[in-house]
Design a protein around this motif. Structure first.
Motif, mmCIF file in Angstrom:
data_model
loop_
_atom_site.group_PDB
_atom_site.id
_atom_site.type_symbol
_atom_site.label_atom_id
_atom_site.label_comp_id
_atom_site.label_asym_id
_atom_site.label_seq_id
_atom_site.Cartn_x
_atom_site.Cartn_y
_atom_site.Cartn_z
ATOM 1 N N HIS A 168 0.840 -1.210 0.000
ATOM 2 C CA HIS A 168 0.000 0.000 0.000
ATOM 3 C C HIS A 168 0.871 1.254 0.000
ATOM 4 O O HIS A 168 0.594 2.217 -0.723
ATOM 5 N N ARG A 169 1.944 1.232 0.800
ATOM 6 C CA ARG A 169 2.849 2.388 0.863
ATOM 7 C C ARG A 169 3.497 2.625 -0.494
ATOM 8 O O ARG A 169 3.558 3.760 -0.983
ATOM 9 N N LEU A 170 3.951 1.560 -1.128
ATOM 10 C CA LEU A 170 4.570 1.688 -2.453
ATOM 11 C C LEU A 170 3.577 2.197 -3.500
ATOM 12 O O LEU A 170 3.964 2.880 -4.446
ATOM 13 N N MET A 171 2.305 1.867 -3.298
ATOM 14 C CA MET A 171 1.264 2.307 -4.226
ATOM 15 C C MET A 171 0.746 3.706 -3.889
ATOM 16 O O MET A 171 -0.114 4.228 -4.588
ATOM 17 N N GLY A 172 1.265 4.290 -2.806
ATOM 18 C CA GLY A 172 0.898 5.655 -2.437
ATOM 19 C C GLY A 172 -0.314 5.782 -1.538
ATOM 20 O O GLY A 172 -0.760 6.889 -1.253
ATOM 21 N N ASP A 173 -0.861 4.685 -1.064
ATOM 22 C CA ASP A 173 -2.030 4.728 -0.184
ATOM 23 C C ASP A 173 -1.559 4.635 1.267
ATOM 24 O O ASP A 173 -1.543 3.560 1.872
ATOM 25 N N THR A 174 -1.167 5.784 1.813
ATOM 26 C CA THR A 174 -0.589 5.788 3.154
ATOM 27 C C THR A 174 -1.615 5.476 4.243
ATOM 28 O O THR A 174 -1.243 4.951 5.293
ATOM 29 N N VAL A 175 -2.892 5.762 4.005
ATOM 30 C CA VAL A 175 -3.912 5.469 5.009
ATOM 31 C C VAL A 175 -4.048 3.953 5.183
ATOM 32 O O VAL A 175 -4.005 3.437 6.305
ATOM 33 N N LYS A 176 -4.201 3.241 4.077
ATOM 34 C CA LYS A 176 -4.310 1.775 4.161
ATOM 35 C C LYS A 176 -2.997 1.158 4.632
ATOM 36 O O LYS A 176 -3.004 0.161 5.349
ATOM 37 N N ALA A 177 -1.883 1.752 4.224
ATOM 38 C CA ALA A 177 -0.582 1.251 4.676
ATOM 39 C C ALA A 177 -0.497 1.317 6.193
ATOM 40 O O ALA A 177 -0.091 0.350 6.852
ATOM 41 N N LEU A 178 -0.876 2.452 6.751
ATOM 42 C CA LEU A 178 -0.818 2.623 8.204
ATOM 43 C C LEU A 178 -1.749 1.646 8.913
ATOM 44 O O LEU A 178 -1.377 1.058 9.937
ATOM 45 N N GLU A 179 -2.946 1.442 8.378
ATOM 46 C CA GLU A 179 -3.883 0.489 8.985
ATOM 47 C C GLU A 179 -3.276 -0.908 9.040
ATOM 48 O O GLU A 179 -3.334 -1.582 10.079
ATOM 49 N N ASP A 180 -2.695 -1.352 7.919
ATOM 50 C CA ASP A 180 -2.119 -2.698 7.876
ATOM 51 C C ASP A 180 -0.892 -2.826 8.770
ATOM 52 O O ASP A 180 -0.714 -3.839 9.460
ATOM 53 N N VAL A 181 -0.048 -1.809 8.791
ATOM 54 C CA VAL A 181 1.160 -1.859 9.610
ATOM 55 C C VAL A 181 0.784 -1.886 11.093
ATOM 56 O O VAL A 181 1.374 -2.639 11.875
ATOM 57 N N GLU A 182 -0.194 -1.110 11.469
ATOM 58 C CA GLU A 182 -0.628 -1.122 12.871
ATOM 59 C C GLU A 182 -1.233 -2.474 13.248
ATOM 60 O O GLU A 182 -1.028 -2.964 14.357
ATOM 61 N N ARG A 183 -1.959 -3.084 12.309
ATOM 62 C CA ARG A 183 -2.508 -4.423 12.569
ATOM 63 C C ARG A 183 -1.370 -5.435 12.721
ATOM 64 O O ARG A 183 -1.421 -6.321 13.582
#
Length: 179
Positions: free
Chosen positions: A91-106
């Protein structure tokens, strides 16, 4: 009074840090990153197989296809922290930082803040904080990853340490005055 010309181990560490300020204060944390638990169930084994396939696809720059694979893996084994970490990075590589943060926190939650996945997830979250201009929270997450054995994170934490920044600034000024 007798002055010793022998340096101690801590003297050597301090000198190394002065000469290489971006390196962590010690030459290593002395901590080995613990491995994540091996997949046990058939679902976890299949999810891990799909995860590895997703990594290969992502390396071929087929990011949407890789995202589909990671999401499918998560549906099979929703308690595997590494799956969320990998999808978060995608998600981070694709530029979607909101979803990236959700997944990383999970991933951090599922890993209980321990092991290889936690090191990677804390580092990724720190990088997301940096991207958002939040150096303080980035430093905290880099320090957490460093404490768990992440060497890259240790270097980044040292760069963001306000005391190290001040010390480096004072040292630079002193060196300029000597020239």
């Amino acid at each position: 009074a007798v002055v010793s010309t022998q340096s101690t181990g801590s003297d050597d560490q301090i000198l190394e840090h002065i000469l290489n300020p971006s390196a962590p204060l010690s030459s290593g944390t002395g901590i080995t990153i613990t491995s994540d638990p091996a997949p046990l169930t058939d679902e976890e084994k299949e999810a891990n197989h799909i995860r590895l396939e997703g990594i290969k696809v992502a390396e071929q720059n087929k990011l949407p296809e890789a995202l589909t694979l990671f999401t499918r893996a998560i549906s099979l084994a929703p308690e595997m922290a590494s799956l969320y970490n990998d999808r978060g990075q995608l998600h981070r590589l694709m530029g979607d930082t909101v979803k990236a943060l959700e997944d990383v926190e999970r991933a951090i939650q599922l890993s209980n803040g321990q092991g290889k996945t936690a090191v990677q997830a804390y580092t990724q979250r720190a990088m997301l904080h940096m991207r958002n201009g939040d150096e303080e929270n980035a430093r905290v997450d880099f320090e957490r990853a460093s404490y768990l054995g992440g060497k890259f994170a240790a270097c980044q934490a040292a760069k963001l340490n306000p005391y190290a920044k001040l010390c480096n600034q004072m040292l630079s000024q002193a060196m300029e005055q000597l020239q």
